[in-house]
Design a protein around this motif. Sequence first.
Motif, PDB file in Angstrom:
ATOM      1  N   LEU A 227       0.820  -1.214   0.000  1.00 23.53           N
ATOM      2  CA  LEU A 227       0.000   0.000   0.000  1.00 23.53           C
ATOM      3  C   LEU A 227       0.853   1.263   0.000  1.00 23.53           C
ATOM      4  O   LEU A 227       0.501   2.255  -0.636  1.00 23.53           O
ATOM      5  CB  LEU A 227      -0.925  -0.010   1.221  1.00 23.53           C
ATOM      6  CG  LEU A 227      -2.003  -1.097   1.258  1.00 23.53           C
ATOM      7  CD1 LEU A 227      -2.843  -0.966   2.522  1.00 23.53           C
ATOM      8  CD2 LEU A 227      -2.892  -1.030   0.023  1.00 23.53           C
ATOM      9  N   SER A 228       1.984   1.214   0.694  1.00 26.89           N
ATOM     10  CA  SER A 228       2.877   2.374   0.690  1.00 26.89           C
ATOM     11  C   SER A 228       3.449   2.616  -0.700  1.00 26.89           C
ATOM     12  O   SER A 228       3.565   3.767  -1.145  1.00 26.89           O
ATOM     13  CB  SER A 228       4.013   2.151   1.691  1.00 26.89           C
ATOM     14  OG  SER A 228       3.516   1.987   3.000  1.00 26.89           O
ATOM     15  N   TYR A 229       3.791   1.549  -1.403  1.00 27.60           N
ATOM     16  CA  TYR A 229       4.265   1.679  -2.772  1.00 27.60           C
ATOM     17  C   TYR A 229       3.192   2.304  -3.665  1.00 27.60           C
ATOM     18  O   TYR A 229       3.453   3.259  -4.410  1.00 27.60           O
ATOM     19  CB  TYR A 229       4.653   0.307  -3.324  1.00 27.60           C
ATOM     20  CG  TYR A 229       6.130   0.026  -3.330  1.00 27.60           C
ATOM     21  CD1 TYR A 229       6.994   0.782  -4.103  1.00 27.60           C
ATOM     22  CD2 TYR A 229       6.659  -0.995  -2.560  1.00 27.60           C
ATOM     23  CE1 TYR A 229       8.354   0.526  -4.106  1.00 27.60           C
ATOM     24  CE2 TYR A 229       8.013  -1.259  -2.554  1.00 27.60           C
ATOM     25  CZ  TYR A 229       8.856  -0.505  -3.333  1.00 27.60           C
ATOM     26  OH  TYR A 229      10.198  -0.753  -3.320  1.00 27.60           O
ATOM     27  N   LEU A 230       1.990   1.757  -3.614  1.00 30.40           N
ATOM     28  CA  LEU A 230       0.907   2.262  -4.468  1.00 30.40           C
ATOM     29  C   LEU A 230       0.581   3.715  -4.154  1.00 30.40           C
ATOM     30  O   LEU A 230       0.379   4.536  -5.058  1.00 30.40           O
ATOM     31  CB  LEU A 230      -0.335   1.382  -4.290  1.00 30.40           C
ATOM     32  CG  LEU A 230      -0.226  -0.060  -4.799  1.00 30.40           C
ATOM     33  CD1 LEU A 230      -1.509  -0.826  -4.500  1.00 30.40           C
ATOM     34  CD2 LEU A 230       0.063  -0.089  -6.288  1.00 30.40           C
ATOM     35  N   GLY A 231       0.521   4.049  -2.868  1.00 32.38           N
ATOM     36  CA  GLY A 231       0.233   5.427  -2.493  1.00 32.38           C
ATOM     37  C   GLY A 231       1.304   6.388  -2.973  1.00 32.38           C
ATOM     38  O   GLY A 231       0.997   7.495  -3.447  1.00 32.38           O
ATOM     39  N   SER A 232       2.561   5.981  -2.885  1.00 31.04           N
ATOM     40  CA  SER A 232       3.649   6.838  -3.360  1.00 31.04           C
ATOM     41  C   SER A 232       3.550   7.071  -4.862  1.00 31.04           C
ATOM     42  O   SER A 232       3.720   8.209  -5.343  1.00 31.04           O
ATOM     43  CB  SER A 232       4.995   6.202  -3.014  1.00 31.04           C
ATOM     44  OG  SER A 232       5.109   5.979  -1.625  1.00 31.04           O
TER      45      SER A 232
END
Length: 232
Positions: free
Chosen positions: A159-164
């Motif tokens: 999720l952190s990857y996608l949000g970034s």
Amino acid sequence: MRTPTEMIVGLVLCPCGLLLTLTGTLAPSWRQVSRVPDQPIDVVWEQGIWDICREQQSTHDRLCGQADTLGYFEQVAVRVAQGLMPSSLVVTVVGLVVAALGVRCWQPEPRHLVAGVSGLVLLLSGLMSLVPSSWYTQELWALPATPGSTLTVGYSLVLSYLGSCLEILGGLALALSFHHCCKERRAPKLPPTPVTEAASCSSGAYNNPWDVLEDEQDGQHWQSSPPCDSDL
């Protein structure tokens, strides 16, 4: 004036990226440790950047706040994530506030310069969250863990990857507003339209076409001033 497409794209992607990054920051599942020796086979340890949880999948018993006996939180990758992820959230909120001021809202026209600046701020926030996510992924199998256990990527890291990525794309879309700002500055300024002829014609305006014909027969009015287009 319609809101430009790039501003709409930026205002859709960036809030979605903020929610995903916030979830990835708070949820304790950046790494999952399973099949730990001397532990039941259905026990999974979930490690985040703030907490460590132990879950037994057969009974769904979950207990967080586990002691860090291996020095997991002392690792550089985890400490960098603890500093940059919350900072990225703050910068994202600031960027969205600036974007709201630039993308029209209550204004009759959007402020392209303000929207472009907000795009740069949101782009920076996306990079700030992408760096710790990438670093943690690179060091995931090198972080302390019980020998013989199985290590997998947790959903918080995804999720952190996608949000970034969403914040970076939204910031780039808003940064395209600088193009409209430069076009407005390069556009030539037209001189004001003269209104003297209209003012002179308005003083002798006719009420109906028959008055024009009568003056044409008499030849009196045309000697003073020719008829205007509005009279006909």
